[in-house]
Design a protein around this motif. Structure first.
Motif, PDB file in Angstrom:
ATOM      1  N   ALA A   7       0.835  -1.205   0.000  1.00  0.00           N
ATOM      2  CA  ALA A   7       0.000   0.000   0.000  1.00  0.00           C
ATOM      3  C   ALA A   7       0.870   1.255   0.000  1.00  0.00           C
ATOM      4  O   ALA A   7       0.629   2.195  -0.761  1.00  0.00           O
ATOM      5  N   VAL A   8       1.887   1.278   0.845  1.00  0.00           N
ATOM      6  CA  VAL A   8       2.778   2.443   0.919  1.00  0.00           C
ATOM      7  C   VAL A   8       3.530   2.610  -0.405  1.00  0.00           C
ATOM      8  O   VAL A   8       3.640   3.725  -0.924  1.00  0.00           O
ATOM      9  N   GLU A   9       4.035   1.507  -0.959  1.00  0.00           N
ATOM     10  CA  GLU A   9       4.734   1.588  -2.256  1.00  0.00           C
ATOM     11  C   GLU A   9       3.818   2.178  -3.322  1.00  0.00           C
ATOM     12  O   GLU A   9       4.246   3.013  -4.124  1.00  0.00           O
ATOM     13  N   THR A  10       2.571   1.728  -3.333  1.00  0.00           N
ATOM     14  CA  THR A  10       1.613   2.216  -4.326  1.00  0.00           C
ATOM     15  C   THR A  10       1.349   3.701  -4.148  1.00  0.00           C
ATOM     16  O   THR A  10       1.362   4.469  -5.117  1.00  0.00           O
ATOM     17  N   MET A  11       1.128   4.144  -2.914  1.00  0.00           N
ATOM     18  CA  MET A  11       0.881   5.571  -2.669  1.00  0.00           C
ATOM     19  C   MET A  11       2.091   6.409  -3.042  1.00  0.00           C
ATOM     20  O   MET A  11       1.950   7.510  -3.587  1.00  0.00           O
ATOM     21  N   ARG A  12       3.275   5.895  -2.766  1.00  0.00           N
ATOM     22  CA  ARG A  12       4.489   6.626  -3.157  1.00  0.00           C
ATOM     23  C   ARG A  12       4.599   6.705  -4.691  1.00  0.00           C
ATOM     24  O   ARG A  12       4.934   7.745  -5.239  1.00  0.00           O
ATOM     25  N   ARG A  13       4.313   5.608  -5.368  1.00  0.00           N
ATOM     26  CA  ARG A  13       4.379   5.604  -6.834  1.00  0.00           C
ATOM     27  C   ARG A  13       3.388   6.605  -7.411  1.00  0.00           C
ATOM     28  O   ARG A  13       3.666   7.259  -8.412  1.00  0.00           O
ATOM     29  N   LEU A  14       2.228   6.727  -6.777  1.00  0.00           N
ATOM     30  CA  LEU A  14       1.201   7.675  -7.236  1.00  0.00           C
ATOM     31  C   LEU A  14       1.468   9.098  -6.755  1.00  0.00           C
ATOM     32  O   LEU A  14       0.709  10.011  -7.067  1.00  0.00           O
ATOM     33  N   LYS A  15       2.530   9.251  -5.944  1.00  0.00           N
ATOM     34  CA  LYS A  15       2.936  10.556  -5.411  1.00  0.00           C
ATOM     35  C   LYS A  15       1.851  11.202  -4.539  1.00  0.00           C
ATOM     36  O   LYS A  15       1.657  12.413  -4.563  1.00  0.00           O
ATOM     37  N   VAL A  16       1.174  10.366  -3.738  1.00  0.00           N
ATOM     38  CA  VAL A  16       0.154  10.887  -2.822  1.00  0.00           C
ATOM     39  C   VAL A  16       0.480  10.567  -1.362  1.00  0.00           C
ATOM     40  O   VAL A  16      -0.199  11.040  -0.457  1.00  0.00           O
ATOM     41  N   TYR A  17       1.535   9.787  -1.144  1.00  0.00           N
ATOM     42  CA  TYR A  17       1.826   9.341   0.219  1.00  0.00           C
ATOM     43  C   TYR A  17       2.082  10.511   1.174  1.00  0.00           C
ATOM     44  O   TYR A  17       1.503  10.560   2.267  1.00  0.00           O
ATOM     45  N   ASP A  18       2.921  11.440   0.795  1.00  0.00           N
ATOM     46  CA  ASP A  18       3.260  12.548   1.694  1.00  0.00           C
ATOM     47  C   ASP A  18       2.030  13.360   2.078  1.00  0.00           C
ATOM     48  O   ASP A  18       1.880  13.769   3.226  1.00  0.00           O
ATOM     49  N   ALA A  19       1.128  13.585   1.138  1.00  0.00           N
ATOM     50  CA  ALA A  19      -0.082  14.355   1.423  1.00  0.00           C
ATOM     51  C   ALA A  19      -1.039  13.571   2.318  1.00  0.00           C
ATOM     52  O   ALA A  19      -1.735  14.160   3.156  1.00  0.00           O
ATOM     53  N   LEU A  20      -1.062  12.249   2.160  1.00  0.00           N
ATOM     54  CA  LEU A  20      -2.003  11.422   2.931  1.00  0.00           C
ATOM     55  C   LEU A  20      -1.440  10.945   4.271  1.00  0.00           C
ATOM     56  O   LEU A  20      -2.215  10.553   5.150  1.00  0.00           O
ATOM     57  N   ALA A  21      -0.140  10.966   4.425  1.00  0.00           N
ATOM     58  CA  ALA A  21       0.511  10.396   5.610  1.00  0.00           C
ATOM     59  C   ALA A  21      -0.120  10.802   6.938  1.00  0.00           C
ATOM     60  O   ALA A  21      -0.334   9.936   7.797  1.00  0.00           O
TER      61      ALA A  21
END
Length: 111
Positions: A7-21
């Motif tokens: 899940a984290v890898e996917t969010m990072r690939r989509l470039k949304v992880y930092d905003a959603l963290a």
């Protein structure tokens, strides 16, 4: 846990992880993550396809396999079970055409 890492890898690939963290709630297992989503305690979440494949309604997005490292799931016969006929039979069944068809029907790949 493998699903959480994916899940984290996917969010990072989509470039949304930092905003959603700051809003991410982590379950202790994929079952708990599903419980959060199913009860509405989480607005959305990453769950196993097998948990929702037969559930009516809702919305889904199948994460492309290329968006995360493969999730390896295996079955092994432990030394304590090597003389247990039921354990051996179950392991044999998991390799059968019937079991492979069931596994694939729930969204898993078999190698």
């Amino acid at each position: 846990a493998p699903y959480g890492e994916a899940a984290v890898e996917t969010m990072r690939r989509l470039k949304v992880y930092d905003a959603l963290a700051p809003r991410i709630v982590r379950g202790s297992s994929i079952a708990q993550a599903y419980q959060y989503v199913a009860t509405g305690n989480a607005e959305l979440g990453f769950v196993a396809l097998s948990q929702v494949i037969n559930q009516p309604g809702g919305s889904r997005w199948l994460v492309p396999a290329a968006d995360h490292a493969p999730i390896q799931q295996q079955a092994v016969l432990l030394k304590t079970g090597e003389k247990n006929p039921a354990a051996r039979a179950f392991l044999t069944f998991l390799k059968s055409r019937t079991a492979v068809a069931i596994i694939k029907r729930y969204g898993y790949e078999v190698r």
